[in-house]
Design an enzyme around this catalytic site. Sequence first.
Site, PDB file in Angstrom:
ATOM      1  N   ASP A  32      -4.627  83.438  48.447  1.00 36.16           N
ATOM      2  CA  ASP A  32      -4.340  84.676  49.173  1.00 36.16           C
ATOM      3  C   ASP A  32      -3.103  85.370  48.602  1.00 36.16           C
ATOM      4  O   ASP A  32      -2.071  84.740  48.377  1.00 36.16           O
ATOM      5  CB  ASP A  32      -4.078  84.383  50.646  1.00 36.16           C
ATOM      6  CG  ASP A  32      -5.256  83.727  51.340  1.00 36.16           C
ATOM      7  OD1 ASP A  32      -6.009  82.970  50.694  1.00 36.16           O
ATOM      8  OD2 ASP A  32      -5.414  83.966  52.551  1.00 36.16           O
ATOM      9  N   HIS A  34      -2.362  88.956  49.839  1.00 42.24           N
ATOM     10  CA  HIS A  34      -1.903  89.784  50.965  1.00 42.24           C
ATOM     11  C   HIS A  34      -0.856  90.817  50.551  1.00 42.24           C
ATOM     12  O   HIS A  34       0.239  90.894  51.125  1.00 42.24           O
ATOM     13  CB  HIS A  34      -1.359  88.905  52.085  1.00 42.24           C
ATOM     14  CG  HIS A  34      -2.418  88.240  52.911  1.00 42.24           C
ATOM     15  ND1 HIS A  34      -3.339  88.947  53.652  1.00 42.24           N
ATOM     16  CD2 HIS A  34      -2.708  86.924  53.097  1.00 42.24           C
ATOM     17  CE1 HIS A  34      -4.148  88.103  54.271  1.00 42.24           C
ATOM     18  NE2 HIS A  34      -3.801  86.871  53.938  1.00 42.24           N
ATOM     19  N   ASP A  56      -8.524  87.873  50.163  1.00 39.23           N
ATOM     20  CA  ASP A  56      -7.355  88.310  50.931  1.00 39.23           C
ATOM     21  C   ASP A  56      -6.323  88.986  50.022  1.00 39.23           C
ATOM     22  O   ASP A  56      -5.188  88.521  49.866  1.00 39.23           O
ATOM     23  CB  ASP A  56      -6.741  87.167  51.731  1.00 39.23           C
ATOM     24  CG  ASP A  56      -7.487  86.916  53.024  1.00 39.23           C
ATOM     25  OD1 ASP A  56      -8.617  87.427  53.171  1.00 39.23           O
ATOM     26  OD2 ASP A  56      -6.955  86.196  53.902  1.00 39.23           O
ATOM     27  N   ASP A  59      -3.671  93.669  53.467  1.00 39.50           N
ATOM     28  CA  ASP A  59      -3.123  93.389  54.802  1.00 39.50           C
ATOM     29  C   ASP A  59      -1.836  92.557  54.702  1.00 39.50           C
ATOM     30  O   ASP A  59      -1.655  91.741  53.817  1.00 39.50           O
ATOM     31  CB  ASP A  59      -4.123  92.665  55.709  1.00 39.50           C
ATOM     32  CG  ASP A  59      -5.257  93.553  56.164  1.00 39.50           C
ATOM     33  OD1 ASP A  59      -5.081  94.783  56.181  1.00 39.50           O
ATOM     34  OD2 ASP A  59      -6.338  93.019  56.500  1.00 39.50           O
ATOM     35  N   ARG A  60      -0.946  92.797  55.671  1.00 43.01           N
ATOM     36  CA  ARG A  60       0.290  92.039  55.899  1.00 43.01           C
ATOM     37  C   ARG A  60       1.386  92.336  54.887  1.00 43.01           C
ATOM     38  O   ARG A  60       2.526  92.535  55.263  1.00 43.01           O
ATOM     39  CB  ARG A  60      -0.002  90.539  56.012  1.00 43.01           C
ATOM     40  CG  ARG A  60      -0.901  90.238  57.203  1.00 43.01           C
ATOM     41  CD  ARG A  60      -1.166  88.782  57.430  1.00 43.01           C
ATOM     42  NE  ARG A  60      -1.941  88.616  58.659  1.00 43.01           N
ATOM     43  CZ  ARG A  60      -2.745  87.600  58.905  1.00 43.01           C
ATOM     44  NH1 ARG A  60      -2.870  86.624  58.024  1.00 43.01           N
ATOM     45  NH2 ARG A  60      -3.413  87.545  60.036  1.00 43.01           N
ATOM     46  N   ASN A  86     -11.660  86.982  54.190  1.00 46.31           N
ATOM     47  CA  ASN A  86     -11.947  87.514  55.529  1.00 46.31           C
ATOM     48  C   ASN A  86     -11.186  88.814  55.803  1.00 46.31           C
ATOM     49  O   ASN A  86     -11.561  89.582  56.692  1.00 46.31           O
ATOM     50  CB  ASN A  86     -11.622  86.473  56.611  1.00 46.31           C
ATOM     51  CG  ASN A  86     -10.154  86.159  56.725  1.00 46.31           C
ATOM     52  OD1 ASN A  86      -9.512  85.800  55.735  1.00 46.31           O
ATOM     53  ND2 ASN A  86      -9.599  86.271  57.924  1.00 46.31           N
ATOM     54  N   HIS A  87     -10.141  89.097  55.024  1.00 46.06           N
ATOM     55  CA  HIS A  87      -9.403  90.352  55.202  1.00 46.06           C
ATOM     56  C   HIS A  87     -10.010  91.503  54.415  1.00 46.06           C
ATOM     57  O   HIS A  87      -9.511  92.628  54.512  1.00 46.06           O
ATOM     58  CB  HIS A  87      -7.934  90.171  54.837  1.00 46.06           C
ATOM     59  CG  HIS A  87      -7.133  89.588  55.946  1.00 46.06           C
ATOM     60  ND1 HIS A  87      -6.370  90.333  56.814  1.00 46.06           N
ATOM     61  CD2 HIS A  87      -7.019  88.298  56.362  1.00 46.06           C
ATOM     62  CE1 HIS A  87      -5.799  89.540  57.699  1.00 46.06           C
ATOM     63  NE2 HIS A  87      -6.165  88.302  57.442  1.00 46.06           N
ATOM     64  N   HIS A 138     -13.493  81.409  50.068  1.00 48.26           N
ATOM     65  CA  HIS A 138     -12.259  81.781  50.754  1.00 48.26           C
ATOM     66  C   HIS A 138     -11.934  80.868  51.925  1.00 48.26           C
ATOM     67  O   HIS A 138     -10.822  80.357  52.038  1.00 48.26           O
ATOM     68  CB  HIS A 138     -12.322  83.221  51.249  1.00 48.26           C
ATOM     69  CG  HIS A 138     -11.070  83.627  51.963  1.00 48.26           C
ATOM     70  ND1 HIS A 138      -9.877  83.832  51.300  1.00 48.26           N
ATOM     71  CD2 HIS A 138     -10.798  83.818  53.291  1.00 48.26           C
ATOM     72  CE1 HIS A 138      -8.935  84.131  52.182  1.00 48.26           C
ATOM     73  NE2 HIS A 138      -9.459  84.133  53.391  1.00 48.26           N
ATOM     74  N   ARG A 189      -9.782  80.097  65.724  1.00 51.88           N
ATOM     75  CA  ARG A 189      -9.879  81.475  65.240  1.00 51.88           C
ATOM     76  C   ARG A 189     -10.830  82.312  66.089  1.00 51.88           C
ATOM     77  O   ARG A 189     -10.770  83.536  66.041  1.00 51.88           O
ATOM     78  CB  ARG A 189     -10.334  81.494  63.783  1.00 51.88           C
ATOM     79  CG  ARG A 189      -9.325  80.903  62.803  1.00 51.88           C
ATOM     80  CD  ARG A 189      -9.834  81.056  61.388  1.00 51.88           C
ATOM     81  NE  ARG A 189      -9.000  80.405  60.391  1.00 51.88           N
ATOM     82  CZ  ARG A 189      -7.950  80.959  59.785  1.00 51.88           C
ATOM     83  NH1 ARG A 189      -7.584  82.184  60.119  1.00 51.88           N
ATOM     84  NH2 ARG A 189      -7.269  80.299  58.875  1.00 51.88           N
ATOM     85  N   HIS A 217      -7.308  81.126  52.451  1.00 63.36           N
ATOM     86  CA  HIS A 217      -7.532  81.442  53.869  1.00 63.36           C
ATOM     87  C   HIS A 217      -6.411  81.037  54.800  1.00 63.36           C
ATOM     88  O   HIS A 217      -6.089  81.761  55.736  1.00 63.36           O
ATOM     89  CB  HIS A 217      -8.832  80.792  54.330  1.00 63.36           C
ATOM     90  CG  HIS A 217      -9.322  81.228  55.682  1.00 63.36           C
ATOM     91  ND1 HIS A 217      -9.246  82.526  56.138  1.00 63.36           N
ATOM     92  CD2 HIS A 217      -9.928  80.530  56.675  1.00 63.36           C
ATOM     93  CE1 HIS A 217      -9.784  82.600  57.337  1.00 63.36           C
ATOM     94  NE2 HIS A 217     -10.194  81.401  57.686  1.00 63.36           N
TER      95      HIS A 217
END
Length: 278
Positions: A32, A34, A56, A59-60, A86-87, A138, A189, A217
């Site tokens: 990831d 991000h 991923d 995001d963030r 998943n993002h 992922h 989750r 993940h």
Amino acid sequence: MAEALVDLLAKVRERSRGLLLRLEGRYTVVGDLHGDYATLQRVLNEWPPPYLFLGDYVDRGDKGLEVVEEVFRLLLEGKAAVLRGNHESPAMNVDGGFLDELCEKLGRGCGAVYKEFEKTFAALPLAAVVNGKVVALHGGIPLGENMRPAPLNRLATLEGDLTIPGDPLAFQILWNDPCNCDDYLPSPRGPGAWLFGREITKTFHALHNTRVVVRGHTYVSAGCATHHGGSVVTVFSSTAGPYRKTKPKIAVVSDGVEVFDLYTKSRAACPEDVDLLL
């Protein structure tokens, strides 16, 4: 900028090779990111291609656009295989920050460009099998209706809109996690996601004649973790946003998985069987 971006996304969709990749060779695996553009640049400057990205990208962190653009360019140049995380989904991008980032950087018309991202994310592969022995994805091993591991070749049969995605197999590959347990448990989750244990992993590898699952993940401050006797390996590479204390790791994959510290390039000692819940 927006026109060039839309053109890039269209070319990525044209390059689509399906939801399951079969890869040969030696890959530098990146977990990831991000929005961590600095870490991505360090990987590209200090570690050799081809690269295998586990998802991923956005995001963030605050440079998700720069990261995903660079990753997609590497894909088009034939220097990388790019999996979905998943993002890479509108279900995450609204609250996770990528949609806001896109609108701040593109201004008017950002919504139309984001729709192009949605279509492109939905076309990304969900898993890769490297040299017939290592499965890269992922999240985690997906479970069928009988709560046994689902065969990866089912990915070739998926139809319909995968934007969210609603298909249980696709959803679980993006969202499942390993647990320090024998079978499976509901995931914290939320509905549709599961924790999978040692027996699930053992059965999965026997079904596919594989040895190791390498996945991202889950945030691990050490940057990596091993599970189920080393038959599952988690790699986390981001130091952006809430992950600033991460000791980022990458992996080198051929017939097995070797994890390395991003900065020292030394072999990493990954904690074993830690509970990954968030």
